[in-house]
Design an enzyme around this catalytic site. Structure first.
Site, PDB file in Angstrom:
ATOM      1  N   ARG A   1      26.600  27.604   3.012  1.00  3.97           N
ATOM      2  CA  ARG A   1      26.884  26.234   2.558  1.00  3.97           C
ATOM      3  C   ARG A   1      28.035  25.626   3.365  1.00  3.97           C
ATOM      4  O   ARG A   1      28.649  26.288   4.196  1.00  3.97           O
ATOM      5  CB  ARG A   1      27.174  26.275   1.055  1.00  3.97           C
ATOM      6  CG  ARG A   1      25.915  26.651   0.248  1.00  3.97           C
ATOM      7  CD  ARG A   1      26.225  26.809  -1.211  1.00  3.97           C
ATOM      8  NE  ARG A   1      26.921  25.649  -1.746  1.00  3.97           N
ATOM      9  CZ  ARG A   1      27.731  25.666  -2.809  1.00  3.97           C
ATOM     10  NH1 ARG A   1      27.937  26.814  -3.463  1.00  3.97           N
ATOM     11  NH2 ARG A   1      28.326  24.581  -3.228  1.00  3.97           N
TER      12      ARG A   1
ATOM     13  N   GLN B   1      13.590 -14.384   5.319  1.00  4.80           N
ATOM     14  CA  GLN B   1      12.384 -15.204   5.325  1.00  4.80           C
ATOM     15  C   GLN B   1      11.848 -15.248   3.901  1.00  4.80           C
ATOM     16  O   GLN B   1      11.338 -14.256   3.399  1.00  4.80           O
ATOM     17  CB  GLN B   1      11.324 -14.614   6.268  1.00  4.80           C
ATOM     18  CG  GLN B   1      10.100 -15.518   6.388  1.00  4.80           C
ATOM     19  CD  GLN B   1       8.862 -14.769   6.863  1.00  4.80           C
ATOM     20  OE1 GLN B   1       8.823 -13.537   6.859  1.00  4.80           O
ATOM     21  NE2 GLN B   1       7.840 -15.503   7.258  1.00  4.80           N
TER      22      GLN B   1
ATOM     23  N   ARG C   1       0.796  -1.233   0.000  1.00  7.04           N
ATOM     24  CA  ARG C   1       0.000   0.000   0.000  1.00  7.04           C
ATOM     25  C   ARG C   1       0.829   1.284   0.000  1.00  7.04           C
ATOM     26  O   ARG C   1       0.287   2.366  -0.206  1.00  7.04           O
ATOM     27  CB  ARG C   1      -0.972  -0.013   1.193  1.00  7.04           C
ATOM     28  CG  ARG C   1      -2.183  -0.900   0.931  1.00  7.04           C
ATOM     29  CD  ARG C   1      -3.284  -0.591   1.912  1.00  7.04           C
ATOM     30  NE  ARG C   1      -3.046  -1.227   3.208  1.00  7.04           N
ATOM     31  CZ  ARG C   1      -3.485  -0.734   4.364  1.00  7.04           C
ATOM     32  NH1 ARG C   1      -4.148   0.413   4.398  1.00  7.04           N
ATOM     33  NH2 ARG C   1      -3.245  -1.372   5.487  1.00  7.04           N
TER      34      ARG C   1
ATOM     35  N   GLU D   1      -7.182 -14.284  15.495  1.00  6.93           N
ATOM     36  CA  GLU D   1      -7.070 -13.343  14.381  1.00  6.93           C
ATOM     37  C   GLU D   1      -8.452 -12.996  13.839  1.00  6.93           C
ATOM     38  O   GLU D   1      -9.382 -13.817  13.915  1.00  6.93           O
ATOM     39  CB  GLU D   1      -6.203 -13.947  13.268  1.00  6.93           C
ATOM     40  CG  GLU D   1      -4.751 -14.159  13.682  1.00  6.93           C
ATOM     41  CD  GLU D   1      -4.076 -12.876  14.152  1.00  6.93           C
ATOM     42  OE1 GLU D   1      -4.154 -11.858  13.430  1.00  6.93           O
ATOM     43  OE2 GLU D   1      -3.485 -12.867  15.243  1.00  6.93           O
TER      44      GLU D   1
ATOM     45  N   ARG E   1      38.972  48.745 -14.206  1.00 12.40           N
ATOM     46  CA  ARG E   1      37.789  48.825 -15.063  1.00 12.40           C
ATOM     47  C   ARG E   1      38.082  49.879 -16.124  1.00 12.40           C
ATOM     48  O   ARG E   1      39.043  50.664 -15.978  1.00 12.40           O
ATOM     49  CB  ARG E   1      36.546  49.193 -14.250  1.00 12.40           C
ATOM     50  CG  ARG E   1      36.662  50.558 -13.612  1.00 12.40           C
ATOM     51  CD  ARG E   1      35.436  50.956 -12.804  1.00 12.40           C
ATOM     52  NE  ARG E   1      35.615  52.314 -12.323  1.00 12.40           N
ATOM     53  CZ  ARG E   1      35.378  52.721 -11.083  1.00 12.40           C
ATOM     54  NH1 ARG E   1      34.959  51.864 -10.168  1.00 12.40           N
ATOM     55  NH2 ARG E   1      35.567  53.965 -10.744  1.00 12.40           N
TER      56      ARG E   1
ATOM     57  N   GLY F   1      -5.760  -8.930  15.873  1.00 14.57           N
ATOM     58  CA  GLY F   1      -5.925 -10.137  16.670  1.00 14.57           C
ATOM     59  C   GLY F   1      -6.568  -9.763  18.001  1.00 14.57           C
ATOM     60  O   GLY F   1      -6.125  -8.837  18.679  1.00 14.57           O
TER      61      GLY F   1
HETATM   62  C1  UD1 Z   1      -0.457  -9.214  13.334  1.00 15.71           C
HETATM   63  C2  UD1 Z   1      -0.966 -10.130  14.437  1.00 15.71           C
HETATM   64  C3  UD1 Z   1      -2.230  -9.544  15.019  1.00 15.71           C
HETATM   65  C4  UD1 Z   1      -2.016  -8.146  15.514  1.00 15.71           C
HETATM   66  C5  UD1 Z   1      -1.432  -7.291  14.400  1.00 15.71           C
HETATM   67  C6  UD1 Z   1      -1.021  -5.939  14.944  1.00 15.71           C
HETATM   68  C7  UD1 Z   1      -0.262 -12.354  13.750  1.00 15.71           C
HETATM   69  C8  UD1 Z   1      -0.700 -13.652  13.193  1.00 15.71           C
HETATM   70  N1  UD1 Z   1      -1.211 -11.424  13.890  1.00 15.71           N
HETATM   71  O1  UD1 Z   1      -1.438  -9.264  12.324  1.00 15.71           O
HETATM   72  O2  UD1 Z   1      -2.698 -10.359  16.083  1.00 15.71           O
HETATM   73  O3  UD1 Z   1      -3.223  -7.584  15.990  1.00 15.71           O
HETATM   74  O4  UD1 Z   1      -0.257  -7.908  13.841  1.00 15.71           O
HETATM   75  O5  UD1 Z   1      -0.621  -5.113  13.873  1.00 15.71           O
HETATM   76  O6  UD1 Z   1       0.878 -12.205  14.100  1.00 15.71           O
HETATM   77  N2  UD1 Z   1       5.733 -10.253   8.586  1.00 15.71           N
HETATM   78  C9  UD1 Z   1       6.855 -10.947   8.221  1.00 15.71           C
HETATM   79  N3  UD1 Z   1       6.702 -12.147   7.599  1.00 15.71           N
HETATM   80  C10 UD1 Z   1       5.500 -12.693   7.357  1.00 15.71           C
HETATM   81  C11 UD1 Z   1       4.344 -11.982   7.740  1.00 15.71           C
HETATM   82  C12 UD1 Z   1       4.494 -10.754   8.363  1.00 15.71           C
HETATM   83  O7  UD1 Z   1       7.973 -10.483   8.438  1.00 15.71           O
HETATM   84  O8  UD1 Z   1       5.455 -13.790   6.814  1.00 15.71           O
HETATM   85  C13 UD1 Z   1       5.911  -8.953   9.247  1.00 15.71           C
HETATM   86  C14 UD1 Z   1       5.260  -7.815   8.506  1.00 15.71           C
HETATM   87  O9  UD1 Z   1       6.191  -7.234   7.610  1.00 15.71           O
HETATM   88  C15 UD1 Z   1       4.903  -6.873   9.636  1.00 15.71           C
HETATM   89  C16 UD1 Z   1       4.614  -7.811  10.810  1.00 15.71           C
HETATM   90  O10 UD1 Z   1       5.247  -9.025  10.485  1.00 15.71           O
HETATM   91  O11 UD1 Z   1       5.997  -6.058   9.995  1.00 15.71           O
HETATM   92  C17 UD1 Z   1       3.133  -8.013  11.049  1.00 15.71           C
HETATM   93  O12 UD1 Z   1       2.586  -8.582   9.893  1.00 15.71           O
HETATM   94  P1  UD1 Z   1       1.136  -8.239   9.399  1.00 15.71           P
HETATM   95  O13 UD1 Z   1       0.854  -8.955   8.160  1.00 15.71           O
HETATM   96  O14 UD1 Z   1       0.914  -6.779   9.424  1.00 15.71           O
HETATM   97  O15 UD1 Z   1       0.287  -8.913  10.582  1.00 15.71           O
HETATM   98  P2  UD1 Z   1      -1.238  -8.776  10.801  1.00 15.71           P
HETATM   99  O16 UD1 Z   1      -1.947  -9.733   9.933  1.00 15.71           O
HETATM  100  O17 UD1 Z   1      -1.630  -7.362  10.704  1.00 15.71           O
END
Ligand code: UD1
Ligand code: CA
Length: 485
Positions: free
Chosen positions: A361, A96, A21, A178, A468, A160
């Site tokens: 500068r 990852q 986004r 969730e 000049r 969550g």
């Molecule tokens: C997660 C929580 C949720 C909480 C919310 C708060 C889980 C399953 N859920 O949900 O309970 O209320 O955050 O914002 O944890 N990320 C990775 N690898 C992945 C997936 C995510 O590094 O495979 C990172 C994302 O970049 C981000 C963070 O983990 O920085 C959270 O991921 P996001 O997808 O925003 O989690 P939510 O589904 O919002």
């Protein structure tokens, strides 16, 4: 002494997500807030907590994120004002690939996580969590429990939910469910998990091996470890806060801009508490660090970046952009002045008057009571006490003595097309208007350079130097007359 205080802290920072986004080629965690990448805010928090190590989970654009991590650590270690915390020296990143959920993300850190520490899980896109809050969360865990940072939201959709053992919402934490897995009753729960937890590494590692992806999203949820803790008969504790900004993530440019204002207001308040008088805290931007003496006044819409020091009684007019500069006591920076010190820095002496519309500068070093007026540019030049260049001038690669007056429209021609040369203007020299001093050249002390001169040879002290065309007046001259057609 508290148990948690004695336990080493290792911070895990999730940053593998794509940040779709943001609609940007730059990875989300590298977008800037208050002049520094989101990820740097989180790493700095880890450092202030005196973490033993930090590990960043990367995925999308991992190479770019990893090199940013290196430069963040390098910068921190080489900035004298920043204490060199272990977190900067022991910062790892793990990849990852693919991204199968937050639980899967944290699983990747297991090989680099020591067993004897407390693990604090943070997100690289949540920049404004206060260090005190994180400290309180760690205290809540007591060194032996899973502790969740939670908050009540009137609109909890998407988060969550924290399920507790009784409906009053005060019972023991049973699970995090969730949004997509929640039943109607659970959807009504207002307490949500922030995405931040503290958990002893030993427990975490055991629970991570038990995760599965049998849920509505087919992901490995980190939040499932709550169930395991409860099943193991361990207490899960929550530290609930009420400041939403501290747990707000950045997912879009709108959210980034919102958090920027929150951050700027925080900084503005801190400065005002120190006595700095900001004309309007809502129109103040600090993208670096600013230290101020007593009775400093800053008008609206100024931007400070890098390291800026303002001495006692300094006044900064509206719309100034100031970076990497030291401004001594009583100096006045009039509106619309641009000061950019970069690596060499800029220093402005006590009681100096700068601007409006001045440009200083890198390497501009101005003594006491120097005056730099409108449309004057100074670069890599030293102006001794009381020197003045009040209008429309360029002083580059110059050494200017005390009380020199440098006229309107005059410049130092420092560049011959290949090399730069220095101009020396000794004390008490008066340079008239529209002069070109072709470097290398020295104007002797007390000398005067006549207006409109192009000076290519050094001039003796005390002399009037004029270079000049001689003025001629033809008294018998006739203006041409229009010829009849
Ligand atoms: C997660 C929580 C949720 C909480 C919310 C708060 C889980 C399953 N859920 O949900 O309970 O209320 O955050 O914002 O944890 N990320 C990775 N690898 C992945 C997936 C995510 O590094 O495979 C990172 C994302 O970049 C981000 C963070 O983990 O920085 C959270 O991921 P996001 O997808 O925003 O989690 P939510 O589904 O919002
Ligand atoms: Ca999220």
């Amino acid at each position: 002494m508290n148990k948690t205080v004695s336990m080493p802290l290792d911070v895990v920072i999730m940053a593998a997500g794509k940040g779709t986004r943001m609609k940007s080629t730059l990875p989300k965690v590298l977008h800037r807030l208050g002049g520094k990448p989101l990820l740097e805010h989180v790493i700095d928090a880890a450092a202030q907590l005196n973490a033993r190590s930090a590990v960043v989970i990367t995925g999308h654009a991992s190479k770019v994120v990893q090199s940013a991590i290196n430069s963040i650590a390098f910068k921190a270690i080489n900035t004298p004002v920043k204490a060199v915390f272990d977190a900067y020296k022991s910062i790892n990143s793990v990849l990852q690939e693919p991204q199968l959920g937050t639980g899967h993300a944290v699983q990747q850190t297991v090989p680099v996580l020591p067993d004897d520490g407390m693990v604090l899980v943070l997100s690289g896109d949540v920049p404004l969590t206060q260090v005190d809050t994180l400290r309180a969360l760690i205290e809540t865990s007591g060194g032996d429990k899973l502790a969740l940072l939670t908050i009540d939201f009137d609109n909890p959709a998407g988060y969550g939910r924290v399920v507790r053992s009784n409906d009053a919402g005060r019972g023991a934490v049973q699970a995090i469910v969730e949004q997509k897995d929640a039943n109607d009753a659970q959807k009504l729960i207002k307490e949500v998990y922030s995405g931040i937890m503290a958990v002893p590494a030993k427990l975490l590692k055991g629970w991570l091996t038990r995760l599965d992806n049998k849920n509505a999203q087919g992901e490995y949820y980190l939040t499932d470890i709550v169930k395991f803790a409860v099943a193991d008969g361990l207490l899960v504790v929550a530290h609930k806060i009420d400041d939403a900004a501290q747990v707000a993530g950045v997912n879009s440019p709108v959210q980034l801009a919102e958090l920027e204002r929150v951050y700027q207001l925080r900084q503005a308040k801190t400065l005002m508490e120190q006595g700095v008088r900001l004309a309007d805290p809502a129109r103040f931007d600090l993208r670096g660090s600013l230290t101020c003496g007593q009775d400093v006044e800053i008008d609206i819409n100024c931007i400070f970046s890098g390291q800026v020091n303002l001495g006692n009684g300094v006044k900064v007019g509206a719309h100034c952009v100031i970076s990497n500069a030291v401004i001594a006591d009583g100096a006045v920076i009039h509106p619309f002045t641009h000061i950019e010190g970069e690596k060499l820095g800029v220093s402005v002496g006590a009681g100096a008057l700068i601007g409006p519309f001045a440009r200083l500068r890198p390497g501009a070093t101005l003594g006491k009571e120097v005056h730099i007026g409108n449309f004057v540019e100074v670069k890599n030049a030293t102006l001794a006490d009381g020197a003045k260049a009040n209008h429309l001038a360029y002083l580059g690669d110059a050494t200017v003595g005390e009380r020199v007056n440098f006229g309107a429209g005059s410049i130092t021609a420092n560049y011959d097309g290949a090399n730069k040369h220095r101009t020396v203007i000794e004390s008490d020299v008066h340079v008239g208007s529209n002069c070109v001093l072709v470097a290398p050249v020295t104007i002797g002390a007390g000398g005067t350079v006549g207006g409109g001169s192009t000076i290519t040879k050094s001039t003796p002290a005390g002399a009037l130097s004029v270079a000049r065309g001689k003025q001629v007046s033809m008294t018998n001259w006739q203006r041409p007359k229009k010829t009849a057609k």
